[in-house]
Design an enzyme around this catalytic site. Structure first.
Site, mmCIF file in Angstrom:
data_model
loop_
_atom_site.group_PDB
_atom_site.id
_atom_site.type_symbol
_atom_site.label_atom_id
_atom_site.label_comp_id
_atom_site.label_asym_id
_atom_site.label_seq_id
_atom_site.Cartn_x
_atom_site.Cartn_y
_atom_site.Cartn_z
ATOM 1 N N ILE A 440 0.784 -1.206 -0.051
ATOM 2 C CA ILE A 440 -0.015 0.041 -0.111
ATOM 3 C C ILE A 440 1.007 1.509 0.062
ATOM 4 O O ILE A 440 0.292 2.258 -0.335
ATOM 5 C CB ILE A 440 -1.008 -0.043 1.132
ATOM 6 C CG1 ILE A 440 -1.835 -1.360 1.178
ATOM 7 C CG2 ILE A 440 -1.971 1.164 1.079
ATOM 8 C CD1 ILE A 440 -2.573 -1.833 0.071
ATOM 9 N N GLY A 441 2.127 0.965 0.302
ATOM 10 C CA GLY A 441 3.015 2.298 0.235
ATOM 11 C C GLY A 441 4.097 2.435 1.229
ATOM 12 O O GLY A 441 5.319 2.467 0.913
ATOM 13 N N GLU A 493 7.796 5.551 1.536
ATOM 14 C CA GLU A 493 7.395 6.707 2.173
ATOM 15 C C GLU A 493 8.116 7.197 3.341
ATOM 16 O O GLU A 493 7.683 7.796 4.365
ATOM 17 C CB GLU A 493 5.850 6.632 2.553
ATOM 18 C CG GLU A 493 5.327 6.143 1.306
ATOM 19 C CD GLU A 493 3.463 6.180 1.683
ATOM 20 O OE1 GLU A 493 2.997 6.576 2.592
ATOM 21 O OE2 GLU A 493 2.715 5.570 0.684
ATOM 22 N N CYS A 525 -2.139 12.294 20.040
ATOM 23 C CA CYS A 525 -2.472 13.467 19.532
ATOM 24 C C CYS A 525 -2.244 13.643 18.208
ATOM 25 O O CYS A 525 -1.027 13.227 17.982
ATOM 26 C CB CYS A 525 -1.985 14.463 20.376
ATOM 27 S SG CYS A 525 -2.219 14.377 22.176
ATOM 28 N N ASP A 608 -4.219 7.803 -2.611
ATOM 29 C CA ASP A 608 -4.989 7.270 -1.393
ATOM 30 C C ASP A 608 -6.101 8.268 -1.006
ATOM 31 O O ASP A 608 -5.656 9.507 -0.754
ATOM 32 C CB ASP A 608 -3.824 7.308 -0.224
ATOM 33 C CG ASP A 608 -2.774 6.271 -0.429
ATOM 34 O OD1 ASP A 608 -3.090 5.172 -1.027
ATOM 35 O OD2 ASP A 608 -1.680 6.506 0.148
ATOM 36 N N GLU A 674 -8.766 -2.262 2.836
ATOM 37 C CA GLU A 674 -8.918 -2.976 3.860
ATOM 38 C C GLU A 674 -9.955 -4.286 3.973
ATOM 39 O O GLU A 674 -10.991 -3.958 3.582
ATOM 40 C CB GLU A 674 -9.082 -2.208 5.030
ATOM 41 C CG GLU A 674 -8.939 -2.765 6.471
ATOM 42 C CD GLU A 674 -10.349 -3.259 6.761
ATOM 43 O OE1 GLU A 674 -10.459 -3.900 7.671
ATOM 44 O OE2 GLU A 674 -11.378 -2.468 6.705
ATOM 45 N N HIS A 703 -2.497 -4.100 11.067
ATOM 46 C CA HIS A 703 -2.323 -3.867 12.518
ATOM 47 C C HIS A 703 -2.021 -4.766 13.537
ATOM 48 O O HIS A 703 -1.999 -4.501 14.599
ATOM 49 C CB HIS A 703 -3.757 -3.048 12.958
ATOM 50 C CG HIS A 703 -4.087 -1.852 11.990
ATOM 51 N ND1 HIS A 703 -4.477 -1.635 10.958
ATOM 52 C CD2 HIS A 703 -3.591 -0.443 12.177
ATOM 53 C CE1 HIS A 703 -4.346 -0.510 10.475
ATOM 54 N NE2 HIS A 703 -3.817 0.301 11.319
HETATM 55 N N1 GLN Z 1 0.118 5.021 1.326
HETATM 56 C C1 GLN Z 1 -0.173 5.093 2.941
HETATM 57 C C2 GLN Z 1 0.624 4.181 3.707
HETATM 58 O O1 GLN Z 1 0.916 3.152 3.054
HETATM 59 C C3 GLN Z 1 -1.837 4.722 2.991
HETATM 60 C C4 GLN Z 1 -1.975 5.166 4.560
HETATM 61 C C5 GLN Z 1 -3.608 4.819 4.620
HETATM 62 O O2 GLN Z 1 -4.289 4.525 4.092
HETATM 63 N N2 GLN Z 1 -3.912 5.400 5.943
HETATM 64 O O3 GLN Z 1 0.985 4.504 4.839
HETATM 65 ZN ZN ZN Z 2 -5.356 2.271 4.601
#
Ligand code: GLN
Ligand code: ZN
Length: 766
Positions: A440-441, A493, A525, A608, A674, A703
């Site tokens: 996803i990145g 990233e 926070c 995204d 997801e 997660h």
């Molecule tokens: N590209 C983002 C990542 O991989 C997507 C994060 C997300 O969906 N909140 O962290």
């Molecule tokens: Zn995500």
């Protein structure tokens, strides 16, 4: 006399003391007494501050160690059986419910209670679980304790309690997961008892928050609420109830609410300004009105002139003794004090109002209402000057951006060809195997990565040293992905702390703050960027890192962008133009980035949009308009891509059933979603409603530190193929991997790739 009133105050402390102390307590570095002392000190500071700001009604019980919904559940004895608590709830018990508890010493692991978003805010609450076998009881009298604590400091407060209707509506039955509203009459008795105890302690007012009145409700639910509210209102002798609603337009039920036996009714006039006229038009006596006119959800200075006009109008209609002036909702959702910010341009600084400034605005309005406009001439002048400056060309406005939005043509919202035709062109160019694998990145943000960033921010690494560090991470990540055998790679990233903040920091019209923290959940926070002016891109944002990654591999590297809606939804947004307009400006900036990546040869670009669902208005009637412009904003950013460029998007943690039509209309070539935590649910949605383009439902939950086996992922892919065609299926995890460790990521992705290969083989053989 009009009353200056506040509904709730930020509880993390000016220097995030609560966060720090909580985390040290969880690590065993401070004891309970020290934590209690830190909390008491924050409460004391808040009360004194509100008193000196001139509030007549000051909230108590708005403090929480973790979450106010959990506090309310504990208060009425709604504690899931698995925690084994029967008598009183200790602080370790409380945190076990909020965060789960790791077993050991013969004790079982206890999973935490579920957490979810608080209406349309970025605050998350703990979802109450109600066991049918467990009667309600007033187990904990926190509201009384905190009232007395303030009283001992000489401050008479108005305790805030989450009302029984919302408490039940926000929770679910522990066994069946179903609704629990039928238990409202029983729960109402506990509230009768609570109010009696508050009265005995000396309280004169209580604020009963019923935010669920802002949702779509059927008549039976509304009726149940009214019955309970009447019961509580009629049974309490001597304590005045302020019934608070916020976050939406409750116009359709205003009459019913205004007929209830409560002393005051609070309305969110920022979200629904027309409610005031509606109430005046009733021409009936009813409760006092609390005018929620200072925006509790945003950071901008209020227009005191205009608001004082509303107050005067209300006083004319209801009489001064029946008018209260307040923020629209609790100030929990805004940062504490704009004066702490020293790095902002003076124009922007001058426009800001955080919690402390908002109290001063409420106080100024009350003073103006009591003693006339002359009494607050200084405040009015300052306000007028700031608002005037905001309208002038200069810091806030960029004519080129405005012209660009005004000149948008329908064609700019459409890819050059429909998906059916894009598909072949992209397949020819990319030559990917069936069931392509990707991520996803983000990849693990290790302590190393965080340390380098901290050193750079502290000036101990210079720009080029930091950049070299990032490149080293990119090289490592690329080689790992190559080794695992993924098909579409990412750069990882590493340069981003946060997917929105990073873009905010690189776009004109945005500013970031030093101390603008807002509680997201528990000790966590966030510091949302502030969009103050017209938005545009000064220069390419992601191009260098993406091209560097692409230079290291023959496989396609995805360019990774955050979508316009997500940038909007996770920022404080200017309030002098509609949200869609700001969103379109951001969309154009992202579109520019898409074009630059494409021109440089990048063949896949992911935009995204995890927040499409979360920006949805609370009332159904308002949702179609939002979805229309939200989808359009995404399309505007994506339609900069040619037919040969493959556009991906990603979404997480929401109920897709509700918004699937909108998701389809976004017309991304590929979407990753997801699904591992609720894969069956997503597959059910997809079996009922055909998804036309390519799609990657996540095959494992990122997660959790648990590494899924190849067999498990294989079985899941097989399930997916029952409802999706092999030509449209992608294989990827749920979400970004930045919170995971390499030791988990490498085996998990390896299993994922092996499982995909195995299914490919099976498909080829059949
Ligand atoms: N590209 C983002 C990542 O991989 C997507 C994060 C997300 O969906 N909140 O962290
Ligand atoms: Zn995500």
């Amino acid at each position: 006399m009009v009353i200056a009133s506040n509904l709730g105050f930020p509880r993390i402390g000016p220097g995030r003391e609560l966060k720090r102390c909580l985390e040290r307590y969880w690590f065993g570095e401070v004891n309970e007494a020290e934590l209690q002392a830190a909390a008491a000190s924050i409460r004391r500071q808040n009360w004194l501050l509100q008193k000196s700001a001139g509030m007549d009604h000051i909230p108590s019980n708005d403090f929480s160690f973790y979450d106010h919904v959990l506090d309310a559940a504990v208060m009425v004895g709604a504690i899931p059986e698995r925690f084994g608590i029967t008598e009183s709830v200790t602080l370790p018990d409380y945190f076990a419910m909020a965060r789960g508890r790791v077993g050991g010493g013969g004790r079982r692991d206890l999973p935490a209670m579920e957490m979810t978003k608080w209406f349309d805010t970025n605050y998350h609450y703990i979802v109450p679980e109600f066991s049918s076998g467990r009667p309600f009881q007033l187990l904990d009298d926190k509201p009384v304790r905190e009232f007395l604590e303030a009283a001992a400091l000489g401050i008479h407060t108005r305790p805030v309690i989450l009302g029984p209707f919302s408490l039940l509506m926000l929770g679910r039955d522990a066994e069946s997961g179903g609704p629990v509203l039928h238990r409202l009459p029983e729960l109402a008795e506990v509230y009768v008892e609570l109010l009696r105890r508050l009265r005995d302690a000396g309280a004169t007012w209580v604020q009963m928050d019923e935010p669920c009145l802002s949702l779509d409700l059927d008549d039976a639910s509304m009726g149940a609420f009214e019955t309970a509210c009447r019961r509580i209102g009629e049974r309490n002798s001597g304590i005045e109830i302020l019934l608070t609603t916020y976050f939406a337009d409750i116009g359709d039920r205003l009459d019913r609410l205004a007929d209830l036996p409560v002393a005051g009714l609070h309305l969110d006039l920022v979200r629904a300004p027309h409610l005031l006229e509606k109430l005046i038009a009733r021409k009936r006596t009813g409760p006092a009105v609390s005018l929620g006119i200072v925006d509790g959800r945003n950071v901008w200075r209020a227009d005191l002139h205009r608001l004082l006009g509303w107050v005067e109008r209300a006083i004319g209609a209801f009489g001064a003794e029946r008018v209260m002036i307040a923020p629209s909702c609790s100030l929990l959702h805004v940062p504490l004090d704009a004066r702490l910010e020293t790095g902002l341009s003076p124009e922007v600084q001058n426009m800001l109002a955080f919690a402390v400034q908002k109290l001063h605005e409420v106080a100024a309005l009350a003073k103006g209402a009591r003693f006339g406009r002359k009494a607050i001439a200084g405040e009015l002048d300052t306000c007028t000057a700031a608002l005037e400056q905001r309208r002038q060309p200069g810091a806030f406005h960029d004519p080129a951006v405005r012209e660009r939005v005004a000149a948008l043509k329908p064609a700019m919202f459409h890819r050059p060809l429909p998906y059916d035709q894009r598909r072949g062109l992209q397949a020819q160019r990319l030559r990917l195997p069936r069931l392509p694998t990707t991520t996803i990145g983000s990849f693990p943000q290790t302590p190393d990565v965080r340390k380098a960033r901290a050193q750079y921010l502290a000036g101990r690494l210079d720009g080029s040293q930091y950049e070299e560090h990032i490149r080293e991470q990119i090289r490592h990540t690329l080689s790992v992905q190559e080794q695992i055998g993924l098909d579409v790679l990412v750069h990882g990233e590493y340069e981003r702390t946060d997917m929105v903040e990073y873009f905010g920091a690189h776009l004109a019209g945005f500013t970031t703050t030093q101390f603008g923290w807002v509680q997201s959940y528990g000790s966590r926070c966030v510091k949302p960027p502030i969009i103050f002016g017209d938005v545009h891109r000064r220069q390419p944002i992601t191009l260098d890192h993406t091209l560097y990654a692409q230079s290291l591999t023959q496989k396609p590297v995805k360019g990774m962008l955050t979508g316009p809606l997500t940038i909007l939804n996770w920022s404080f947004v200017r309030d002098d133009q509609p949200r869609w307009e700001t969103c379109f400006q951001i969309a154009l900036a992202i579109r520019d980035e898409v074009k630059d990546l494409q021109a440089a040869g990048i063949s896949i670009i992911q935009i995204d949009e995890p927040t499409l669902r979360e920006g949805l208005p609370l009332r159904k009637a308002d949702q179609p308009a939002y979805l229309r412009w939200a989808v359009d904003a995404f399309r505007l950013s994506a339609a900069g891509a040619s037919a040969q460029t493959q556009v991906h998007t990603h979404m997480c943690y929401c109920n897709y059933g509700e918004i699937l039509d909108a998701v389809i209309e976004m017309d991304a070539d590929v979407i990753s979603l997801e699904a591992a935590r609720s894969s069956m649910e997503l597959l059910k949605v997809l079996s009922e409603r055909r998804y036309p383009n390519e799609i990657g439902p996540g095959v494992y939950d990122i997660h959790s530190p648990r590494v899924p086996s190849e067999a498990e992922i294989h079985a899941l892919i097989r399930e997916m193929l029952k409802v999706l065609r092999p030509e449209q299926l992608w294989i990827n995890p749920d979400c970004g991997l930045k919170t995971r460790r390499w030791e988990e990521v490498i085996p998990a992705l390896t299993h994922m790739v092996q499982a995909a290969k195995r299914v490919r083989g099976e498909l080829a053989a059949s």
